[in-house]
Write a protein that holds these residues in place. Sequence first.
Motif, PDB file in Angstrom:
ATOM      1  N   PRO A 140      49.030  22.444  46.392  1.00 11.68           N
ATOM      2  CA  PRO A 140      47.932  22.539  45.428  1.00 11.68           C
ATOM      3  C   PRO A 140      47.698  23.997  45.042  1.00 11.68           C
ATOM      4  N   LYS A 141      47.224  24.202  43.832  1.00  9.81           N
ATOM      5  CA  LYS A 141      47.014  25.561  43.349  1.00  9.81           C
ATOM      6  C   LYS A 141      46.006  26.324  44.189  1.00  9.81           C
ATOM      7  N   SER A 142      45.055  25.630  44.774  1.00  7.76           N
ATOM      8  CA  SER A 142      44.044  26.329  45.570  1.00  7.76           C
ATOM      9  C   SER A 142      44.679  27.011  46.782  1.00  7.76           C
ATOM     10  N   PHE A 143      45.673  26.373  47.429  1.00  6.64           N
ATOM     11  CA  PHE A 143      46.346  26.996  48.566  1.00  6.64           C
ATOM     12  C   PHE A 143      47.121  28.234  48.131  1.00  6.64           C
ATOM     13  N   ILE A 144      47.725  28.147  46.968  1.00  5.74           N
ATOM     14  CA  ILE A 144      48.466  29.294  46.451  1.00  5.74           C
ATOM     15  C   ILE A 144      47.511  30.445  46.177  1.00  5.74           C
ATOM     16  N   TYR A 145      46.375  30.163  45.562  1.00  8.42           N
ATOM     17  CA  TYR A 145      45.408  31.219  45.273  1.00  8.42           C
ATOM     18  C   TYR A 145      44.807  31.796  46.546  1.00  8.42           C
ATOM     19  N   ILE A 146      44.579  30.977  47.542  1.00  7.91           N
ATOM     20  CA  ILE A 146      44.063  31.476  48.820  1.00  7.91           C
ATOM     21  C   ILE A 146      45.093  32.392  49.482  1.00  7.91           C
ATOM     22  N   ALA A 147      46.350  32.001  49.450  1.00 14.01           N
ATOM     23  CA  ALA A 147      47.411  32.841  50.026  1.00 14.01           C
ATOM     24  C   ALA A 147      47.517  34.162  49.273  1.00 14.01           C
ATOM     25  N   LEU A 148      47.421  34.116  47.947  1.00  8.36           N
ATOM     26  CA  LEU A 148      47.467  35.344  47.158  1.00  8.36           C
ATOM     27  C   LEU A 148      46.272  36.236  47.445  1.00  8.36           C
ATOM     28  N   LEU A 149      45.103  35.653  47.616  1.00  4.06           N
ATOM     29  CA  LEU A 149      43.903  36.419  47.930  1.00  4.06           C
ATOM     30  C   LEU A 149      44.036  37.093  49.291  1.00  4.06           C
ATOM     31  N   ILE A 150      44.517  36.357  50.282  1.00  2.47           N
ATOM     32  CA  ILE A 150      44.707  36.942  51.615  1.00  2.47           C
ATOM     33  C   ILE A 150      45.742  38.071  51.562  1.00  2.47           C
ATOM     34  N   GLY A 151      46.818  37.836  50.855  1.00  3.92           N
ATOM     35  CA  GLY A 151      47.839  38.873  50.714  1.00  3.92           C
ATOM     36  C   GLY A 151      47.317  40.122  50.030  1.00  3.92           C
ATOM     37  N   SER A 152      46.526  39.945  48.983  1.00  7.71           N
ATOM     38  CA  SER A 152      45.981  41.110  48.270  1.00  7.71           C
ATOM     39  C   SER A 152      44.975  41.863  49.127  1.00  7.71           C
ATOM     40  N   LEU A 153      44.213  41.140  49.966  1.00  9.56           N
ATOM     41  CA  LEU A 153      43.281  41.818  50.872  1.00  9.56           C
ATOM     42  C   LEU A 153      44.034  42.614  51.936  1.00  9.56           C
ATOM     43  N   VAL A 154      45.130  42.068  52.438  1.00 10.79           N
ATOM     44  CA  VAL A 154      45.939  42.788  53.427  1.00 10.79           C
ATOM     45  C   VAL A 154      46.516  44.056  52.813  1.00 10.79           C
ATOM     46  N   VAL A 155      46.961  43.977  51.584  1.00 10.34           N
ATOM     47  CA  VAL A 155      47.537  45.141  50.917  1.00 10.34           C
ATOM     48  C   VAL A 155      46.459  46.166  50.557  1.00 10.34           C
ATOM     49  N   ALA A 156      45.287  45.708  50.124  1.00 12.17           N
ATOM     50  CA  ALA A 156      44.231  46.609  49.658  1.00 12.17           C
ATOM     51  C   ALA A 156      43.385  47.180  50.794  1.00 12.17           C
ATOM     52  N   PHE A 157      43.422  46.573  51.981  1.00 12.70           N
ATOM     53  CA  PHE A 157      42.550  47.021  53.068  1.00 12.70           C
ATOM     54  C   PHE A 157      42.714  48.497  53.424  1.00 12.70           C
ATOM     55  N   PRO A 158      43.923  49.033  53.597  1.00 16.83           N
ATOM     56  CA  PRO A 158      44.031  50.459  53.945  1.00 16.83           C
ATOM     57  C   PRO A 158      43.400  51.379  52.904  1.00 16.83           C
ATOM     58  N   LEU A 159      43.577  51.069  51.638  1.00 19.54           N
ATOM     59  CA  LEU A 159      42.977  51.886  50.583  1.00 19.54           C
ATOM     60  C   LEU A 159      41.451  51.802  50.619  1.00 19.54           C
ATOM     61  N   LEU A 160      40.926  50.605  50.777  1.00 23.80           N
ATOM     62  CA  LEU A 160      39.475  50.436  50.839  1.00 23.80           C
ATOM     63  C   LEU A 160      38.889  51.089  52.089  1.00 23.80           C
ATOM     64  N   TYR A 161      39.580  51.003  53.214  1.00 29.63           N
ATOM     65  CA  TYR A 161      39.100  51.637  54.436  1.00 29.63           C
ATOM     66  C   TYR A 161      39.115  53.164  54.302  1.00 29.63           C
ATOM     67  N   THR A 162      40.146  53.697  53.665  1.00 26.93           N
ATOM     68  CA  THR A 162      40.209  55.144  53.437  1.00 26.93           C
ATOM     69  C   THR A 162      39.053  55.594  52.555  1.00 26.93           C
ATOM     70  N   LEU A 163      38.766  54.849  51.509  1.00 28.17           N
ATOM     71  CA  LEU A 163      37.637  55.171  50.641  1.00 28.17           C
ATOM     72  C   LEU A 163      36.327  55.096  51.411  1.00 28.17           C
ATOM     73  N   SER A 164      36.181  54.083  52.245  1.00 25.84           N
ATOM     74  CA  SER A 164      34.970  53.932  53.057  1.00 25.84           C
ATOM     75  C   SER A 164      34.824  55.101  54.035  1.00 25.84           C
ATOM     76  N   THR A 165      35.911  55.476  54.694  1.00 21.87           N
ATOM     77  CA  THR A 165      35.862  56.575  55.651  1.00 21.87           C
ATOM     78  C   THR A 165      35.553  57.901  54.965  1.00 21.87           C
ATOM     79  N   SER A 166      36.025  58.076  53.750  1.00 26.16           N
ATOM     80  CA  SER A 166      35.754  59.334  53.046  1.00 26.16           C
ATOM     81  C   SER A 166      34.281  59.497  52.705  1.00 26.16           C
ATOM     82  N   MET A 167      33.538  58.421  52.726  1.00 22.69           N
ATOM     83  CA  MET A 167      32.112  58.500  52.427  1.00 22.69           C
ATOM     84  C   MET A 167      31.248  58.557  53.685  1.00 22.69           C
ATOM     85  N   MET A 168      31.876  58.609  54.861  1.00 26.26           N
ATOM     86  CA  MET A 168      31.129  58.694  56.116  1.00 26.26           C
ATOM     87  C   MET A 168      30.871  60.152  56.478  1.00 26.26           C
ATOM     88  N   SER A 169      29.870  60.364  57.315  1.00 25.92           N
ATOM     89  CA  SER A 169      29.653  61.696  57.854  1.00 25.92           C
ATOM     90  C   SER A 169      30.739  61.988  58.881  1.00 25.92           C
TER      91      SER A 169
END
Length: 154
Positions: A7-36
């Motif tokens: 079903p398309k929903s499983f494909i979209y869920i897999a794509l969402l999980i994959g994109s979060l795995v790929v984007a997490f390091p960038l988002l964490y770096t941005l988050s850390t740059s805003m910390m004291s």
Amino acid sequence: MSMRLLPKSFIYIALLIGSLVVAFPLLYTLSTSMMSEAESAVYPPPLLPEAVNLSNFIKVIDTIPVIRFIANSLIVSCAIMAGQIVTASLAAYAFAFLRFPGKTMLFGLFLATMMVPWEVIMIPNYLTVKSLNWLDTYQGLIIPFLLPPSELFC
């Protein structure tokens, strides 16, 4: 299992999980740059800052000429791109539409030089740029790369 059976929903869920795995390091770096400084040194590290601290960006811009680095990258990459588009399109036109003796052999040589790895021609290119006194200049960064990759032999 084919894509039609899922079903398309499983494909979209897999794509969402994959994109979060790929984007997490960038988002964490941005988050850390805003910390004291103290907050970023805590173990285990927090995912989000308690308070957004933009003074880190001001310190970086005052300490390092980041804007100049970005401008240099933009100048060099745009000049190389424009030069390669012009030279590659001229070579492509010649190989596609013109008839001349040795065209097949020259095209084969052209393709064969594309298989030479960059590591083989890096030192000769450096020595050429150095002998022209072009180290640390725009022309030393741009001119060796104006030709298509197979023609990088300076």
